[in-house]
Scaffold this motif. Structure first.
Motif, PDB file in Angstrom:
ATOM      1  N   SER A  53       0.811  -1.211   0.000  1.00 28.87           N
ATOM      2  CA  SER A  53       0.000   0.000   0.000  1.00 28.87           C
ATOM      3  C   SER A  53       0.851   1.270   0.000  1.00 28.87           C
ATOM      4  CB  SER A  53      -0.928   0.005   1.220  1.00 28.87           C
ATOM      5  OG  SER A  53      -0.154   0.060   2.402  1.00 28.87           O
ATOM      6  N   ALA A  54       2.161   1.122  -0.148  1.00 26.73           N
ATOM      7  CA  ALA A  54       3.044   2.290  -0.177  1.00 26.73           C
ATOM      8  C   ALA A  54       2.805   3.082  -1.459  1.00 26.73           C
ATOM      9  CB  ALA A  54       4.498   1.847  -0.097  1.00 26.73           C
ATOM     10  N   LYS A  55       2.829   4.406  -1.350  1.00 22.42           N
ATOM     11  CA  LYS A  55       2.610   5.264  -2.511  1.00 22.42           C
ATOM     12  C   LYS A  55       3.884   5.351  -3.338  1.00 22.42           C
ATOM     13  CE  LYS A  55      -0.941   8.019  -0.372  1.00 22.42           C
ATOM     14  NZ  LYS A  55      -1.416   9.354  -0.029  1.00 22.42           N
ATOM     15  N   ARG A  58       3.634   7.333 -10.410  1.00 20.93           N
ATOM     16  CA  ARG A  58       2.971   6.653 -11.513  1.00 20.93           C
ATOM     17  C   ARG A  58       3.944   6.480 -12.672  1.00 20.93           C
ATOM     18  NH1 ARG A  58      -2.956   7.352 -13.659  1.00 20.93           N
ATOM     19  NH2 ARG A  58      -3.184   6.549 -11.580  1.00 20.93           N
TER      20      ARG A  58
END
Length: 94
Positions: A53-55, A58
């Motif tokens: 779930s780490a950002k 993109r």
């Protein structure tokens, strides 16, 4: 090889009476050796690489050939017209 260049530099500096010629190559070698021993660490912003779930940034795609437009086949213009178009204009006062 470094020993030989250090010895040559030392002999030359002794002849000239300057001691700094022998010191700077030795200091450069020591500096490079110590720089190679330093750990290359970077600070990670407390993120666990195993955390799904780490950002993350993109992924994006940009084509390297997108602005390219083909100029062939180009019909050749008559050479006389092209030459006259770029030639300097004659002066009228002479």
């Amino acid at each position: 090889m470094l020993t030989l260049s250090g010895a040559k530099s030392g002999a030359a500096s002794a002849v000239r009476g300057r001691l700094f010629l022998f010191g700077w190559p030795l200091l450069a070698v020591i500096a490079f050796a110590l720089a190679g021993c330093m750990p290359a660490t970077t600070q990670v912003a407390d993120a666990d690489p195993a955390d799904p779930s780490a950002k993350v940034a993109r992924a994006s795609y940009r084509s390297t050939v997108a602005p390219y437009t083909s100029l062939r086949p180009a019909t050749p213009a008559p050479w006389r017209d092209r030459n006259d178009a770029v030639a300097p204009q004659p002066k009228q006062d002479r």
